[in-house]
Scaffold this motif. Structure first.
Motif, PDB file in Angstrom:
ATOM      1  N   ASN A 296       0.841  -1.197   0.000  1.00  0.00           N
ATOM      2  CA  ASN A 296       0.000   0.000   0.000  1.00  0.00           C
ATOM      3  C   ASN A 296       0.878   1.251   0.000  1.00  0.00           C
ATOM      4  OD1 ASN A 296      -1.556   2.284   1.595  1.00  0.00           O
ATOM      5  ND2 ASN A 296      -3.082   0.934   0.688  1.00  0.00           N
ATOM      6  N   PRO A 297       0.642   2.192  -0.913  1.00  0.00           N
ATOM      7  CA  PRO A 297       1.517   3.363  -1.026  1.00  0.00           C
ATOM      8  C   PRO A 297       1.493   4.295   0.177  1.00  0.00           C
ATOM      9  CG  PRO A 297      -0.424   3.598  -2.427  1.00  0.00           C
ATOM     10  CD  PRO A 297      -0.411   2.181  -1.943  1.00  0.00           C
ATOM     11  N   CYS A 298       0.455   4.199   0.998  1.00  0.00           N
ATOM     12  CA  CYS A 298       0.388   5.062   2.184  1.00  0.00           C
ATOM     13  C   CYS A 298       0.959   4.381   3.427  1.00  0.00           C
ATOM     14  CB  CYS A 298      -1.050   5.501   2.433  1.00  0.00           C
ATOM     15  SG  CYS A 298      -1.687   6.584   1.141  1.00  0.00           S
ATOM     16  N   ILE A 299       1.374   3.130   3.293  1.00  0.00           N
ATOM     17  CA  ILE A 299       1.996   2.404   4.400  1.00  0.00           C
ATOM     18  C   ILE A 299       3.453   2.114   4.047  1.00  0.00           C
ATOM     19  CG2 ILE A 299       1.938   0.336   5.856  1.00  0.00           C
ATOM     20  CD1 ILE A 299      -1.074   0.173   5.361  1.00  0.00           C
ATOM     21  N   GLY A 300       3.668   1.246   3.056  1.00  0.00           N
ATOM     22  CA  GLY A 300       5.020   0.961   2.596  1.00  0.00           C
ATOM     23  C   GLY A 300       5.824   0.129   3.571  1.00  0.00           C
ATOM     24  N   SER A 301       7.053  -0.168   3.182  1.00  0.00           N
ATOM     25  CA  SER A 301       7.899  -1.046   3.986  1.00  0.00           C
ATOM     26  C   SER A 301       8.313  -0.414   5.306  1.00  0.00           C
ATOM     27  CB  SER A 301       9.149  -1.434   3.186  1.00  0.00           C
ATOM     28  OG  SER A 301       9.864  -0.276   2.786  1.00  0.00           O
ATOM     29  N   ASP A 302       8.394   0.928   5.370  1.00  0.00           N
ATOM     30  CA  ASP A 302       8.832   1.591   6.598  1.00  0.00           C
ATOM     31  C   ASP A 302       7.815   1.493   7.731  1.00  0.00           C
ATOM     32  OD1 ASP A 302      11.301   2.407   5.660  1.00  0.00           O
ATOM     33  OD2 ASP A 302      10.531   4.297   4.858  1.00  0.00           O
TER      34      ASP A 302
END
Length: 360
Positions: A296-302
Motif C-alpha cells: 500500500n503506497p500510504c503504508i510501505g515497507s517503513d
C-alpha cells in the motif's frame, strides 16, 4: 538561550544566527528527532498565525529500535539518526535562519545513553538538540494542531501517537475559541508506549486478532491510570466533541481512506473520519497480510510492521473517549515550535503594524 515568553514551552533551546547586513532574517527552523522519525521544517511567516514552508525533510530512522529491551540506543540506530541529522544541518546551513529550535523526544528521554548521543550529535553535526519533557511535547502538539480544532466544538481530545510515547491532551473549549489553545488544556498525559515499543513487545509483522486485542488492552490499562481522563466526561460522545489526531497512524488511515496512489499531505491534513470510517479502515488493514501492507503506497515497507500497533493505540483512545468524528492532522511538534518562535518574535504583530502604517 531561549527567551521566556507566555507561549514558550519550558526546556526548549533557541539557536540564533547573525543577521545578514544588519537586517533580521525571516526564516525559522524546527527539528523534531523522535523515536521513529527525524523531521525538519524551515518556514517564513505570512499572514497572521500562518507561515509558508520553504524547505522540509523527513526520514524514518527508528532511533528507538531495541530500546525497550536494552534501555539504550543501539549503534546502528544512532548512525541512521546521525545521517539524517547531517542532512538537516546542511539544509539549515544553506539558509540564513533567524531562529531555530531543535528537540529530541522519547527515545533520548528514556535511553541511558540519550545525553551521550546528544553530545555526539553536537560534535558531529553542529546541531544542539534539547531533550524535552513529555509535558512540553504535549503542549507543542496542541500548538501545532490547534487550528484544526472545530471552532463549534465544546471539547476535544488531541493525541499524538509517537514511536516511543503517546501524548494526550484534553481541551475544554467551553470558554470560547482562542488561538492559544494550550490555555484550554484541562488534563494531559504521556503514555510511555508508542508504535515502535508496542510492536516490539507484541510483534508487528504477523498480528492475530488476539494479539491486536492484547495491544489495545495494554494501552487501555495505562489510560485508566490517567487521573484526568474523565475531565470531559459530560461532553464525550456528543456532537460537541471530537478527536484530533496527529501521527503517522492517523495520516496513514486517512491516506488509505482516500485511496491515494501516493501519499499527499494536502489531501490528508484536515480530513474528517467518521466512527464507521475508522472501524472499516482498521478492520481492512488488520485483514491485510504484511506483504499487502508493504504494497500500500500510504503504508510501505517503513510502516508495515508498525501500523497495527498504531491502530491498537488509536482504538484504545477511541474506547476511552468515544467520539463521532476524528480529524486528521499532518502537522504537530514542528509546527508548534515554528508558531511559538514566530509569536515570541512578534513577527505577525510587526507585519500588522506595517500594514496599518501603509494604509494610514
Amino acid at each position: 538561550m531561549a527567551r521566556s515568553t507566555a507561549l514558550e514551552a519550558p526546556g526548549i533551546i533557541s539557536v540564533r544566527s547573525p543577521a545578514a547586513n544588519g537586517v533580521r532574517p525571516r526564516a525559522y527552523a524546527a527539528l523534531d528527532l523522535g523515536t521513529n522519525n527525524c523531521r525538519l521544517l524551515i518556514a517564513i511567516p505570512t499572514r497572521p498565525g500562518q507561515f509558508r514552508v520553504i524547505d522540509a525533510f523527513s526520514r524514518i530512522v527508528r532511533l528507538g529500535e531495541g530500546l525497550s529491551r536494552t534501555g539504550r540506543l543501539a549503534a546502528p540506530a544512532m548512525d541512521r539518526a546521525l545521517a539524517a541529522l547531517s542532512v538537516c544541518s546542511q539544509k539549515m546551513a544553506a539558509r540564513t535562519i533567524a531562529d531555530a529550535r531543535l528537540i529530541a523526544t522519547e527515545a533520548c528521554r528514556a535511553a541511558a545513553n540519550g545525553e551521550e548521543f546528544i553530545e555526539r550529535v553536537r560534535a558531529e553535526t553542529g546541531l544542539d538538540l534539547k531533550i524535552v519533557s513529555r509535558e512540553t511535547e504535549a503542549r507543542l502538539a496542541v500548538s501545532g494542531c490547534g487550528s484544526l480544532v472545530d471552532r463549534e466544538a465544546k471539547g476535544a481530545v488531541l493525541f499524538d501517537i509517537g514511536g516511543g510515547s503517546s501524548e494526550i491532551a484534553l481541551l475544554d473549549l467551553r470558554p470560547g475559541y482562542t488561538r492559544r489553545l494550550s490555555n484550554r488544556i484541562v488534563a494531559w498525559t504521556s503514555l510511555p508506549v508508542g508504535v515502535v515499543t508496542l510492536a516490539e513487545r507484541h510483534g508487528g509483522r504477523d498480528v492475530s486478532p488476539e494479539t491486536f486485542e492484547a495491544m489495545i488492552q495494554e494501552v487501555l490499562e495505562r489510560i485508566e491510570r490517567f487521573e484526568g481522563r474523565s475531565r470531559l466526561e459530560d461532553l464525550v460522545g456528543t456532537d460537541s466533541f471530537h478527536l484530533l489526531g496527529t501521527s503517522g497512524t492517523v495520516t496513514t488511515l486517512a491516506g488509505v481512506h482516500l485511496a491515494l496512489e501516493r501519499y499527499d499531505r494536502r489531501q490528508v491534513d484536515g480530513t474528517w473520519l467518521s466512527n464507521g470510517d475508522i472501524d472499516r479502515l482498521i478492520a481492512k488493514i488488520a485483514g491485510w497480510s504484511f506483504e499487502q501492507r508493504v504494497a500500500n503506497p500510504c503504508i510501505g515497507s517503513d510502516r508495515a510492521d508498525l501500523v497495527l500497533a498504531g491502530c491498537a493505540i488509536l482504538e484504545a483512545i477511541r474506547r476511552a473517549w468515544p467520539a463521532k468524528t476524528l480529524r486528521v492532522a499532518d502537522r504537530g511538534l514542528r509546527e508548534g515550535l515554528l508558531t511559538e518562535m514566530m509569536v515570541a518574535d512578534g513577527v505577525w504583530r510587526r507585519r500588522s503594524n506595517e500594514r496599518s502604517r501603509r494604509l494610514a
